[in-house]
Design a protein around this motif. Structure first.
Motif, PDB file in Angstrom:
ATOM      1  N   GLY A 115       9.465  -8.668 -22.891  1.00 52.96           N
ATOM      2  CA  GLY A 115       9.040  -9.987 -23.363  1.00 52.96           C
ATOM      3  C   GLY A 115       8.322 -10.812 -22.315  1.00 52.96           C
ATOM      4  N   ASN A 116       8.054 -10.216 -21.163  1.00 53.95           N
ATOM      5  CA  ASN A 116       7.486 -11.030 -20.086  1.00 53.95           C
ATOM      6  C   ASN A 116       6.055 -11.478 -20.361  1.00 53.95           C
ATOM      7  N   ILE A 117       5.741 -12.676 -19.919  1.00 52.36           N
ATOM      8  CA  ILE A 117       4.393 -13.219 -20.057  1.00 52.36           C
ATOM      9  C   ILE A 117       3.702 -13.126 -18.701  1.00 52.36           C
ATOM     10  N   LEU A 118       2.460 -12.650 -18.704  1.00 54.87           N
ATOM     11  CA  LEU A 118       1.660 -12.627 -17.469  1.00 54.87           C
ATOM     12  C   LEU A 118       0.428 -13.484 -17.697  1.00 54.87           C
ATOM     13  N   GLN A 119       0.106 -14.334 -16.752  1.00 59.97           N
ATOM     14  CA  GLN A 119      -1.100 -15.142 -16.918  1.00 59.97           C
ATOM     15  C   GLN A 119      -1.816 -15.332 -15.580  1.00 59.97           C
ATOM     16  N   VAL A 120      -3.149 -15.437 -15.660  1.00 54.62           N
ATOM     17  CA  VAL A 120      -3.944 -15.728 -14.476  1.00 54.62           C
ATOM     18  C   VAL A 120      -4.446 -17.159 -14.607  1.00 54.62           C
ATOM     19  N   ALA A 121      -4.224 -17.951 -13.567  1.00 55.05           N
ATOM     20  CA  ALA A 121      -4.614 -19.355 -13.638  1.00 55.05           C
ATOM     21  C   ALA A 121      -5.228 -19.791 -12.318  1.00 55.05           C
ATOM     22  N   ASN A 122      -5.989 -20.872 -12.376  1.00 55.09           N
ATOM     23  CA  ASN A 122      -6.485 -21.492 -11.148  1.00 55.09           C
ATOM     24  C   ASN A 122      -5.694 -22.763 -10.901  1.00 55.09           C
ATOM     25  N   VAL A 123      -5.293 -22.940  -9.662  1.00 53.57           N
ATOM     26  CA  VAL A 123      -4.475 -24.094  -9.323  1.00 53.57           C
ATOM     27  C   VAL A 123      -5.362 -25.324  -9.152  1.00 53.57           C
ATOM     28  N   TYR A 124      -4.992 -26.389  -9.851  1.00 47.49           N
ATOM     29  CA  TYR A 124      -5.713 -27.660  -9.704  1.00 47.49           C
ATOM     30  C   TYR A 124      -4.973 -28.548  -8.711  1.00 47.49           C
ATOM     31  N   TYR A 125      -3.659 -28.564  -8.823  1.00 54.28           N
ATOM     32  CA  TYR A 125      -2.851 -29.313  -7.859  1.00 54.28           C
ATOM     33  C   TYR A 125      -1.644 -28.469  -7.460  1.00 54.28           C
ATOM     34  N   PHE A 126      -1.363 -28.472  -6.184  1.00 57.07           N
ATOM     35  CA  PHE A 126      -0.287 -27.659  -5.618  1.00 57.07           C
ATOM     36  C   PHE A 126       0.478 -28.567  -4.670  1.00 57.07           C
ATOM     37  N   GLY A 127       1.749 -28.861  -4.930  1.00 57.46           N
ATOM     38  CA  GLY A 127       2.470 -29.769  -4.044  1.00 57.46           C
ATOM     39  C   GLY A 127       3.946 -29.442  -3.935  1.00 57.46           C
ATOM     40  N   GLY A 128       4.552 -29.894  -2.841  1.00 53.68           N
ATOM     41  CA  GLY A 128       5.983 -29.690  -2.627  1.00 53.68           C
ATOM     42  C   GLY A 128       6.272 -28.299  -2.096  1.00 53.68           C
ATOM     43  N   ASP A 129       7.430 -27.789  -2.449  1.00 58.43           N
ATOM     44  CA  ASP A 129       7.965 -26.549  -1.887  1.00 58.43           C
ATOM     45  C   ASP A 129       6.959 -25.390  -1.842  1.00 58.43           C
ATOM     46  N   CYS A 130       6.263 -25.105  -2.947  1.00 55.72           N
ATOM     47  CA  CYS A 130       5.352 -23.948  -2.996  1.00 55.72           C
ATOM     48  C   CYS A 130       4.188 -24.094  -2.020  1.00 55.72           C
ATOM     49  N   ASN A 131       3.913 -25.339  -1.644  1.00 55.30           N
ATOM     50  CA  ASN A 131       2.763 -25.623  -0.778  1.00 55.30           C
ATOM     51  C   ASN A 131       3.145 -25.674   0.706  1.00 55.30           C
ATOM     52  N   GLY A 132       4.435 -25.622   1.021  1.00 55.59           N
ATOM     53  CA  GLY A 132       4.890 -25.712   2.417  1.00 55.59           C
ATOM     54  C   GLY A 132       4.713 -24.387   3.141  1.00 55.59           C
TER      55      GLY A 132
END
Ligand code: ZN
Length: 551
Positions: free
Chosen positions: A302-319
């Motif tokens: 049931g997993n979903i896979l998607q390709v996306a472009n980041v418009y805003y990236f902030g907090g933990d994932c950006n450190g």
């Protein structure tokens, strides 16, 4: 407040002394400190993550704008969670104008605080503990692990709240007290308001529902319902991850979750390619290069896979090191009911290619292969890596309740990353057989794969991805599939390359299917050590950035 002022005064003094001495005495210690920062900054290539939103409707653009505004608040909460004095130092540095102070500020922003994870979490600015307190600022700064554990044992009725992923622990006289995130960080209510506002502009009904439920979740710190709704988002252009997500920032217990925000726009072109991979997922499974008895009827889930472009990236994932793909949500109850969603961040992958992979290729690859090092091959390789995680067995053959993760214990992560990587390479053979790619694309994939190995090895052979890449490099070199040309540059032997890839893929797939802990240990030991020649190449690559600085 007292701390804030002291640090501000200290910083101003520090800078004044540094600036004065610079003119009279260029070799003093303060300047040495600063030049260290300048040097460390070179490891992070400046990039601005943006993405084209011109094709979106007026309403969709409004949604993006409101989500970004909400994301910036989540970013600020992460500053508060990560360290006790990061914000105070940042705001004082922002008032100072010397180039050295601006460098310090830039470096502080990369790490969201005064501690450098690339150098053992050591402090590089300001006054305070020399090593980052493991508890971040989720707990009192002077609290020890033992104190917390003893307190929880003595107060079993408070255990759930104190250990909750969504509370901050503070002192209340002699007691420890848990405060829910939405009370500890009142600005969360503003995030919730913004999500509700964005929901009004969301034309996609599933996104609208998610945003409304997410707002409710943020106000109550109960996320289950909104995580379920996130899995139900369909036919959308916009997606967003926002709230408290991962628990690594709480390095003391891994209980508390850190705030982050990813506002992304789906990439339809890239998603088409992903659909080709997904359509062939059972073909890949049925043609895995190992004993037929291990092969499952279907790899579909049931997993979903998607390709996306980041418009805003902030907090933990950006450190620090930037995330290029994320598999969420983390709640196992949601996984059991709906599976997970894997998002590949295309523009971040592309930036890593431009700033890191290509410069590595130019330095170490044979002249005739450099033109074949390709951005598309890199992003499609990473995407197929993610797809390949779903191939092979999840449970040990013949033992339906023993997961491979459990059977391989601490060896699992490196083996699993190795499997995904080598299968991504191996599956290109099928793409070629199925005429979905041509020989030229195959050459591009290999010419991009090899410098990619060195990119990951630079993360360190102790880390799972680093270890997985060391093994691939050593194995393929040992078998003569990757070799040096007469100028000492890297090349490969097209006559045997894919056969050796298949051999390693078969080896690692068999280890997983059998849950063979000892064989995993042997593979890690035989091929998991960085050789002298690789060390030399890594040293020569010191001038190539290790990661990105999102500005
Ligand atoms: Zn992986």
């Amino acid at each position: 407040m007292k701390n804030f002022k002291l640090i501000t005064i200290f910083l101003i003094l520090f800078t004044l002394i540094a600036c004065n001495k610079k003119e009279s005495e260029p070799k003093n210690n303060m300047n040495k400190e600063k030049s260290i920062i300048a040097k460390r900054l070179e490891s992070f290539a400046p990039v601005k993550f943006t993405t084209d939103i011109s094709f979106l409707t007026k309403n969709q653009k409004k949604v993006i704008e409101l989500l970004t505004e909400a994301g910036k608040i989540a970013d600020e909460i992460y500053w508060k969670q990560n360290t006790a004095d990061g914000i105070a130092i940042r705001d004082s540095l922002a008032k100072l104008n010397s180039p050295e102070d601006q460098e310090l500020l830039r470096y502080l922003k990369i790490w969201y605080g005064p501690y450098d994870a690339m150098y053992g979490e050591t402090r590089f600015v300001g006054n305070g503990p020399k090593i980052r307190p493991k508890q971040g600022s989720f707990y009192p700064q002077d609290m020890t692990r033992e104190e917390f554990e003893t307190y929880v044992k003595q107060h079993p009725d408070e255990k759930a709240d104190l250990e909750s992923q969504y509370t901050v622990v503070v002192r209340d006289g002699e007691k420890l007290k848990a405060i829910p995130y939405h009370e500890a960080y009142p600005e969360i209510l503003k995030i919730a308001d913004l999500l509700e506002e964005a929901a009004k502009f969301a034309d996609n009904a599933t996104l609208k529902t998610y945003l409304e439920l997410r707002a409710k979740a943020l106000r109550t710190d109960k996320y289950f319902e909104s995580d379920m709704a996130w899995m139900d988002i369909k036919n959308n252009d916009i997606d967003v991850v926002i709230g408290p997500i991962e628990n690594y920032t709480d390095a003391m217990f891994n209980y508390k979750t850190a705030y982050e925000a990813v506002v992304m726009v789906k990439d339809k072109e890239a998603s088409k390619q992903l659909d080709i991979f997904k359509k062939n997922i059972d073909y890949f499974e049925h043609h895995l290069p190992y004993n037929k008895k291990y092969i499952r009827k279907t790899a579909g889930s049931g997993n979903i896979l998607q390709v996306a472009n980041v418009y805003y990236f902030g907090g933990d994932c950006n450190g620090g090191t930037k995330t290029i793909a994320a598999s969420l949500p983390n709640d196992p109850r949601v996984h059991a009911k709906k599976g997970g969603k894997k998002s590949m961040y295309k523009n971040i992958m592309e930036a890593k290619f431009d700033k890191i992979v290509l410069p590595i290729a130019k330095q170490i690859m044979a002249d005739d292969l450099i033109p074949y090092c390709s951005k598309n091959s890199f992003t499609s390789f990473v995407t197929l890596h993610e797809v390949s995680h779903t191939l092979g067995r999840g449970y040990v053959f013949g033992k339906d309740n023993l997961s491979i993760r459990k059977a391989l214990q601490e060896r699992f992560s490196a083996i699993e990353e190795l499997k995904a990587d080598i299968l991504s390479m191996y599956n290109h053979k099928h793409l070629l057989d199925l005429k979905l790619i041509d020989q030229d694309e195959m050459k591009r994939t290999i010419a991009t794969f090899i410098p990619g190995l060195y990119r990951s090895i630079r993360f360190g052979a102790e880390e799972a991805h680093g270890k997985a890449n060391v093994i691939q490099l050593n194995f393929l070199m040992d078998k003569g599939a990757i070799k040096f040309d007469d100028k000492g540059k890297l090349t490969y032997d097209p006559a045997i390359f894919m056969d050796k890839v298949a051999e390693l893929a078969g080896l690692v797939l068999t280890i997983e299917a059998e849950g063979n802990y000892d064989a995993a240990g042997k593979l890690l030991d035989d091929y998991g050590h960085v050789s002298e020649s690789t060390k030399k190449i890594i040293e020569e690559l010191a001038n190539v950035p290790r990661d990105l600085d999102n500005q």
